[in-house]
Design an enzyme around this catalytic site. Structure first.
Site, PDB file in Angstrom:
ATOM      1  N   GLU A  48       0.826  -1.206   0.000  1.00  0.00           N
ATOM      2  CA  GLU A  48       0.000   0.000   0.000  1.00  0.00           C
ATOM      3  C   GLU A  48       0.861   1.256   0.000  1.00  0.00           C
ATOM      4  O   GLU A  48       0.489   2.274  -0.607  1.00  0.00           O
ATOM      5  CB  GLU A  48      -0.963  -0.028   1.180  1.00  0.00           C
ATOM      6  CG  GLU A  48      -2.045  -1.089   1.007  1.00  0.00           C
ATOM      7  CD  GLU A  48      -2.962  -1.234   2.200  1.00  0.00           C
ATOM      8  OE1 GLU A  48      -4.187  -1.298   2.007  1.00  0.00           O
ATOM      9  OE2 GLU A  48      -2.445  -1.302   3.343  1.00  0.00           O
ATOM     10  N   GLU A  52      -4.226  -9.539   3.538  1.00  0.00           N
ATOM     11  CA  GLU A  52      -4.966  -9.173   4.751  1.00  0.00           C
ATOM     12  C   GLU A  52      -6.092 -10.144   5.092  1.00  0.00           C
ATOM     13  O   GLU A  52      -6.337 -10.433   6.276  1.00  0.00           O
ATOM     14  CB  GLU A  52      -5.521  -7.753   4.619  1.00  0.00           C
ATOM     15  CG  GLU A  52      -4.521  -6.644   4.898  1.00  0.00           C
ATOM     16  CD  GLU A  52      -3.648  -6.302   3.702  1.00  0.00           C
ATOM     17  OE1 GLU A  52      -2.912  -5.312   3.775  1.00  0.00           O
ATOM     18  OE2 GLU A  52      -3.701  -7.035   2.683  1.00  0.00           O
TER      19      GLU A  52
END
Length: 256
Positions: free
Chosen positions: A111, A131
């Site tokens: 990210e 995740e």
């Protein structure tokens, strides 16, 4: 080399701020001290007039493995105010940022790279958003940015199955600007930075701002937003110099 924090090393080059995540024993996992140090380095980048481009990389052969899961149960996500993970993922950084990726760019590490404007990567590097495997969500830009950077179904496979994306495939999809041999991602990033630095600083900054401010808008609204940003550029001394340099068939000489 200036060590501002045990977990972060910043090294100014001519016009470039090299920001190295420095927790190699944990693949540069982000804890609160590292998040704060990155945020401070990015503030330095945006406020120091001698700096024009930032490069983010990682120590020890890896970019970043995301937030430090060992301290997550007690510390939570290492956000910095409203600027997101490590002060980057939700921030509006005025100057261009390049991610130089070796090894793993995983979860929050990926990210961070997605929040940069350009990416170089070694051909043995990989990207992943695992995740869901930890009952978490890629909430710092992964689920928002990735589907617009690679084909939708590729993004969804990564997000829903935690499948990694090799750097070679990322380059094929256009996510990586330059693919390098192992150990050369930073050199490629520095070369990209030099190419950016060859141009008018104001024009570069305004161009990035236009991209940020008009993303997702219809054409009419986008032109309306762009107008007050771009108009001063066309009447600037730099624009005059750029035109004269073109006419006189010489390199431009930018002032300031």
């Amino acid at each position: 080399m200036d060590s501002q924090d045990p977990v972060l090393v910043t090294e100014p080059r001519p016009g470039v701020l090299l920001i190295t995540l420095h927790r190699p024993a944990v693949r540069n996992a982000i804890n609160r001290p590292l998040a704060q140090a990155v945020d401070e380095a990015l503030t330095r980048l945006d406020t120091d007039p001698s700096l024009t481009v930032g490069i983010i990389t990682g120590a020890g052969g890896h970019f970043c493995s995301g937030m430090d899961l060992k301290v997550f149960p007690t510390e939570g996500v290492p956000l910095v105010a409203d600027r997101g993970l490590a002060g980057l993922t939700r921030a509006r950084i005025r100057k261009p940022l390049i991610a130089a990726v070796e090894g793993a760019a995983v979860a929050g590490g990926f990210e961070l790279a997605l929040a940069c404007d350009l990416i170089t990567a070694a051909d043995n590097a990989f990207f992943a958003l695992p995740e869901v495997a930890r009952a978490l969500v890629a909430a710092e830009g992964g689920a928002i940015r990735l589907p617009g950077r690679v084909p939708y179904h590729v993004a969804m496979e990564m997000l829903l199955t935690a499948a990694p994306l090799p750097a070679a495939d990322a380059a094929r999809y256009g996510l990586v600007n330059e693919l390098t041999s192992p150990g050369q991602a930073l050199s490629a990033a520095l070369a990209l930075a030099e190419r950016v630095q060859a141009h008018s600083t104001d024009a570069v900054h305004v161009t990035k701002r236009i991209v940020q401010d008009t993303r997702g808008l219809d054409d009419h609204t986008a032109y309306t937003v762009q107008a007050p940003l771009s108009a001063p550029v066309f009447t600037s001394p730099a624009a005059t110099e750029g035109s004269r340099a073109f006419t006189e068939k010489r390199p431009p000489v930018w002032q300031g």
